[in-house]
Motif scaffolding. Structure first.
Motif, short mmCIF file in Angstrom:
data_model
loop_
_atom_site.label_atom_id
_atom_site.label_comp_id
_atom_site.label_asym_id
_atom_site.label_seq_id
_atom_site.Cartn_x
_atom_site.Cartn_y
_atom_site.Cartn_z
N THR A 264 28.82 22.08 0.14
CA THR A 264 28.46 22.13 1.75
C THR A 264 27.17 22.64 2.03
O THR A 264 26.49 22.29 2.92
CB THR A 264 29.73 22.48 2.49
N LYS A 265 26.89 23.95 1.57
CA LYS A 265 25.64 24.87 2.05
C LYS A 265 24.49 24.05 1.53
O LYS A 265 23.29 23.88 2.38
CB LYS A 265 25.69 26.12 1.14
N TYR A 266 24.40 23.30 0.43
CA TYR A 266 23.15 22.72 -0.07
C TYR A 266 23.17 21.21 -0.18
O TYR A 266 22.47 20.49 -0.65
CB TYR A 266 23.18 23.11 -1.44
N THR A 267 24.05 20.67 0.75
CA THR A 267 24.04 19.18 1.25
C THR A 267 23.73 19.12 2.55
O THR A 267 24.36 19.75 3.52
CB THR A 267 25.29 18.67 0.68
N PRO A 268 22.45 18.37 2.99
CA PRO A 268 22.13 18.22 4.29
C PRO A 268 23.37 17.67 5.32
O PRO A 268 24.26 16.90 4.68
CB PRO A 268 20.95 17.43 4.40
N GLU A 269 22.85 17.78 6.36
CA GLU A 269 23.76 17.07 7.47
C GLU A 269 23.86 15.22 7.13
O GLU A 269 23.00 14.78 6.85
CB GLU A 269 23.35 17.32 9.11
N GLY A 270 25.00 15.05 7.31
CA GLY A 270 25.37 13.63 7.06
C GLY A 270 25.41 13.12 5.50
O GLY A 270 25.60 11.81 5.16
N GLY A 271 25.24 14.18 4.51
CA GLY A 271 25.23 13.99 3.38
C GLY A 271 26.69 13.52 2.75
O GLY A 271 27.76 13.66 3.52
N SER A 272 27.07 13.47 1.61
CA SER A 272 28.22 13.38 0.86
C SER A 272 28.87 14.22 -0.13
O SER A 272 27.86 14.62 -1.01
CB SER A 272 28.12 11.82 0.19
N ILE A 273 30.13 14.56 -0.21
CA ILE A 273 30.52 15.33 -1.05
C ILE A 273 31.96 14.81 -1.63
O ILE A 273 32.84 14.06 -0.84
CB ILE A 273 30.73 16.94 -0.56
N GLN A 274 32.17 14.77 -2.82
CA GLN A 274 33.44 14.34 -3.45
C GLN A 274 34.20 15.29 -4.37
O GLN A 274 33.47 15.86 -5.20
CB GLN A 274 33.17 12.98 -4.21
N LEU A 275 35.44 15.38 -4.12
CA LEU A 275 36.21 16.05 -4.98
C LEU A 275 36.99 15.33 -5.79
O LEU A 275 38.03 14.35 -5.44
CB LEU A 275 37.19 17.17 -4.25
N SER A 276 37.14 15.12 -7.05
CA SER A 276 37.82 14.21 -8.04
C SER A 276 38.84 15.10 -8.87
O SER A 276 38.35 16.00 -9.54
CB SER A 276 36.80 13.37 -8.86
N LEU A 277 40.02 14.48 -9.15
CA LEU A 277 40.69 15.04 -10.28
C LEU A 277 41.35 14.05 -10.98
O LEU A 277 41.60 12.99 -10.53
CB LEU A 277 42.03 15.72 -9.46
N PHE A 278 41.12 14.38 -12.35
CA PHE A 278 41.92 13.07 -13.20
C PHE A 278 42.60 13.88 -14.43
O PHE A 278 41.89 15.24 -14.70
CB PHE A 278 40.92 12.46 -13.66
N GLU A 279 43.54 13.46 -15.04
CA GLU A 279 44.31 13.98 -16.20
C GLU A 279 44.16 13.41 -17.52
O GLU A 279 43.94 12.27 -17.44
CB GLU A 279 45.69 14.24 -15.65
#
Length: 360
Positions: A264-279
């Protein structure tokens, strides 16, 4: 997850409900509030005798006094330029003989605003709370009938027969201070954790946890920062057949929060972040599972040179584009050590101006 205990000392009544409303957005925050300024210093200690606070948030001379009276970190609520401009404009609409009576760091900014915008408003400065009464009397004797100042100035202004306008802090200013208090608490904990890691005294506590609950908790904590920057956030879960596992939940939370906070700190406003989990199956046998956690963003990215030392203590990219971002450079060093301590691995792929992806 243990919550951060913050004491908010509001110098005027309207700020207390504002603090409480802001705190509702933070799942990891336990806020206690008290209304009063420096004269109520003794009451501060009596208000919550059984509480030990991680951080105290207050404003002006009250913040300075509280900082001098105890060892708990204190974050000062700022008065923004817009806060000052708003109250000055209102004062000049009410009276042609208006003056600002406040600490010099406030009156200096008022004078700059007045000069730049050609506003006809006088200032009277003091440096300590003990000087407030005499400064207000000096202002009144000079013929000013409307006084602008902080909460501690109000009673003296009224006693001199003057009208009074309170300098208030906007929601944005209060929210920024609460966020700073949270970051300061994390910074202190990072330093303590790094000390434990380096001395070999950091241990894990294994317990049955729900991966679903861990993810939901972390998402709830990070959401206010994402909302503030209007970022797009997505959680992608694939092929998780075992939800309940044995792990150190506190340290797993810490790893995820470090990775998501950086995103969140290093992504500008309007940017995208994804958290993924797989096993996938674990090479250790059928009683174990290998869970992969991935945090990906399309932020500013990192140079190949910095990636070579990203897990070193106190390591930060020496670039103008991150100088306004707070941090001591301990987060990734701690993350790497925690992942290793839990028997895992961490890898990173990053490209400048394209983004970063961490996989645990």
């Amino acid at each position: 997850m243990e919550k951060i205990k913050i004491l908010g000392i509001a110098p005027y009544q309207e700020m207390e409900p504002l603090m409480r409303d802001i705190a509702k957005s933070y799942d990891n925050l336990e806020l206690y509030t008290f209304t009063g300024f420096y004269k109520n210093a003794i009451q501060f200690a009596k208000a919550f005798p059984d509480k030990e606070f991680d951080v105290i948030v207050s404003r002006g001379g009250t913040a300075d006094l509280v900082r001098s009276l105890n060892d708990t970190p204190v974050v000062k609520i700022k008065v923004s330029t817009l806060d000052l401009l708003r109250v000055i404009t209102q004062a000049l609409q009410c009276s042609s003989r208006a003056a600002v009576v406040s600490y010099s760091y406030i009156t200096d900014r008022v004078e700059m605003l007045a000069k730049f915008l050609r506003l006809d408003i006088r200032t009277f400065s003091f440096e300590t709370p003990e000087q407030i009464e005499d400064t207000v009397k000096q202002c009144a004797r000079a013929g000013y009938d409307l006084i602008v100042g902080g909460a501690a100035t109000r009673d003296y202004a009224v006693a001199e027969g003057a009208q009074f306008l309170l300098i208030t802090s906007s929601r944005e200013s209060v929210e920024a201070s609460i966020q700073q208090a949270i970051e300061q608490h994390h910074l202190i904990n990072d330093v303590l954790d790094m000390s434990k890691i380096e001395s070999g005294k950091l241990t894990l506590t294994l317990e049955a946890i729900s991966l679903k609950e861990v993810v939901e908790g972390v998402v709830g904590i990070i959401q206010p920062q994402i909302k503030t920057k209007k970022q797009n956030f997505d959680v992608h879960i694939e092929n998780i057949t075992v939800e309940n596992v044995y792990c150190d939940s506190v340290r797993l939370n810490q790893v995820l929060l470090n990775l998501l906070s950086n995103a969140t700190k290093y992504t500008p406003e309007g940017g995208s972040i994804q958290l993924s989990l797989f096993e996938e199956a674990s090479p250790r046998g059928e009683n174990f599972v290998r869970t992969h956690l991935k945090v990906k963003d399309n932020g500013i990215g990192m140079s190949p040179e910095f990636l070579q030392r990203i897990y070193e203590s106190y390591s930060r990219a020496d670039e103008a584009r991150i100088h306004k971002t707070e941090g001591a450079g301990l987060g990734m060093a701690i993350t790497k050590n925690l992942v290793t301590l839990m028997g895992g691995t961490i890898s990173v792929k990053s490209e400048v101006e394209k983004g970063t992806a961490f996989t645990v």
